[in-house]
Write an enzyme that holds these catalytic residues in place. Structure first.
Site, PDB file in Angstrom:
ATOM      1  N   LYS A  54     -20.702 -10.309 -14.931  1.00  0.00           N
ATOM      2  CA  LYS A  54     -19.538 -10.806 -14.186  1.00  0.00           C
ATOM      3  C   LYS A  54     -18.291 -10.004 -14.567  1.00  0.00           C
ATOM      4  O   LYS A  54     -17.510  -9.593 -13.705  1.00  0.00           O
ATOM      5  CB  LYS A  54     -19.327 -12.304 -14.475  1.00  0.00           C
ATOM      6  CG  LYS A  54     -20.379 -13.183 -13.796  1.00  0.00           C
ATOM      7  CD  LYS A  54     -20.409 -14.604 -14.325  1.00  0.00           C
ATOM      8  CE  LYS A  54     -21.594 -15.355 -13.699  1.00  0.00           C
ATOM      9  NZ  LYS A  54     -21.796 -16.705 -14.234  1.00  0.00           N
ATOM     10  N   GLN A  98     -19.244 -20.550 -18.670  1.00  0.00           N
ATOM     11  CA  GLN A  98     -20.670 -20.350 -18.444  1.00  0.00           C
ATOM     12  C   GLN A  98     -21.466 -21.557 -18.943  1.00  0.00           C
ATOM     13  O   GLN A  98     -21.251 -22.048 -20.053  1.00  0.00           O
ATOM     14  CB  GLN A  98     -21.138 -19.068 -19.160  1.00  0.00           C
ATOM     15  CG  GLN A  98     -22.576 -18.671 -18.876  1.00  0.00           C
ATOM     16  CD  GLN A  98     -22.849 -18.268 -17.434  1.00  0.00           C
ATOM     17  OE1 GLN A  98     -21.952 -17.816 -16.716  1.00  0.00           O
ATOM     18  NE2 GLN A  98     -24.080 -18.441 -16.987  1.00  0.00           N
ATOM     19  N   ASP A 121     -15.977 -21.688  -9.808  1.00  0.00           N
ATOM     20  CA  ASP A 121     -17.367 -22.151  -9.716  1.00  0.00           C
ATOM     21  C   ASP A 121     -17.516 -23.271  -8.676  1.00  0.00           C
ATOM     22  O   ASP A 121     -18.634 -23.589  -8.267  1.00  0.00           O
ATOM     23  CB  ASP A 121     -17.815 -22.716 -11.074  1.00  0.00           C
ATOM     24  CG  ASP A 121     -18.684 -21.762 -11.864  1.00  0.00           C
ATOM     25  OD1 ASP A 121     -19.436 -20.986 -11.238  1.00  0.00           O
ATOM     26  OD2 ASP A 121     -18.611 -21.796 -13.111  1.00  0.00           O
TER      27      ASP A 121
HETATM   28  N1  GUN Z   1     -25.119 -21.095 -15.337  1.00  0.00           N
HETATM   29  C1  GUN Z   1     -26.065 -20.865 -14.392  1.00  0.00           C
HETATM   30  N2  GUN Z   1     -25.491 -20.704 -13.180  1.00  0.00           N
HETATM   31  C2  GUN Z   1     -24.167 -20.836 -13.366  1.00  0.00           C
HETATM   32  C3  GUN Z   1     -23.051 -20.772 -12.481  1.00  0.00           C
HETATM   33  O1  GUN Z   1     -23.166 -20.579 -11.263  1.00  0.00           O
HETATM   34  N3  GUN Z   1     -21.831 -20.949 -13.059  1.00  0.00           N
HETATM   35  C4  GUN Z   1     -21.682 -21.205 -14.383  1.00  0.00           C
HETATM   36  N4  GUN Z   1     -20.456 -21.386 -14.841  1.00  0.00           N
HETATM   37  N5  GUN Z   1     -22.694 -21.276 -15.217  1.00  0.00           N
HETATM   38  C5  GUN Z   1     -23.933 -21.096 -14.702  1.00  0.00           C
END
Ligand code: GUN
Length: 285
Positions: A54, A98, A121
């Protein structure tokens, strides 16, 4: 029928290219680029890879990236304080914590501490409710990416029987709303669903998001269905989706591979959400 492959790398590259251009223009106009803060707690290897990718993408398209790497035993209050600081930081447009977080931290509390306008998110209850009621809010990245892929390949959604396997807050539930807003008829299946094969066999559009490798077999799929595989499972060190790809590809009209399908779209949509958050913030100033 042999399915056409939906190429997530190609679709995401086309989105990222547009975002790169827009970022250049916005930087000229507003004197700064959109900023994304990622928060990684602990040393889960999969999460480390996701967060690294990311941040890498951020830099590639000209965003500012703010990386926060914290020890697994950080107290909940300290993490909350960090989120508060990011909320207040004027250069941060998007905040991504995350998941999963360590057990001693209440994820809900942390996610609800993020300002809804920085919640790239789309997990904050304000954005979840906004999505449910059809408002133009920040939406979860993976299900938004699925919609973008369907649009790119001009696969129509309206009036289709869409069956979603999995009811998670990250994929299944928001996917249902996004498809519903595009006038599909929605069924969400889960571990207690009866006659699963019968239900999935009625799908024009089948979306697998259950996290079980090769779970969707050819007998569960209608001839000519569009099959979207959201699963990312590690089997013997190899990435495998939720769909038994080879046999299902023989029956489907379109299918996404793993890797190279939905995965790259999630990051592209995260960047797209960050740019959207930036625009909303600079216009509100
Ligand atoms: N862990 C797995 N998928 C995601 C996501 O889309 N966003 C976040 N913040 N954590 C994740």
């Amino acid at each position: 029928m042999t399915a056409k492959i939906i190429d997530g790398k190609k679709v995401s590259a086309s989105i990222l290219e547009k975002l790169t251009q827009q970022t250049k223009d916005l930087k000229k106009q507003f004197g700064r680029a959109p900023g994304l803060a990622t928060v990684l707690v602990g040393e889960d290897p999969a999460s480390q890879v996701y967060v690294r990718n990311k941040n890498k993408r951020c830099k590639e398209i000209g965003f500012q990236s703010f990386e926060q790497i914290l020890p697994a035993d950080i107290p909940e209050t300290e993490l909350l304080q960090l989120v508060e600081n990011l909320n207040k930081n004027p250069d941060v447009d998007g905040i991504l914590v995350q998941l999963p977080l360590p057990n001693h931290i209440r994820s809900e509390l942390i996610l609800e501490a993020i300002l809804p306008e920085k919640d790239v998110d789309g997990f904050h209850p304000v954005n979840v409710g906004g999505l449910a009621s059809g408002k133009n809010v920040l939406c979860p990245c993976t299900p938004s990416g699925v919609i973008q892929m369907l649009d790119y390949y001009e696969i129509s959604i309206e009036g289709k029987n869409a069956v979603i396997l999995g009811r998670s807050n990250i994929v299944g539930k928001p996917q249902a709303f996004l498809l519903l807003h595009r006038n599909a008829t929605i069924t969400i299946c889960h571990s207690r669903t009866k006659n699963l094969e019968e239900v999935t066999s009625s799908a024009d559009l089948l979306i697998a998001a259950i996290g079980k490798p090769n779970y969707v077999t050819a007998n569960m799929v209608k001839e000519g269905a569009v099959v979207i595989d959201v699963g990312i499972n590690r089997v013997d060190g190899k990435l495998t989706g939720d769909v038994d790809f080879g046999p299902v590809a023989e029956k489907a009209s379109y299918i996404t591979p793993v890797p190279g399908g939905v995965g790259p779209m999630t990051i592209a949509m995260l960047m797209s959400n960050t740019l959207k958050a930036f625009k909303a913030r600079v216009n509100a100033e």
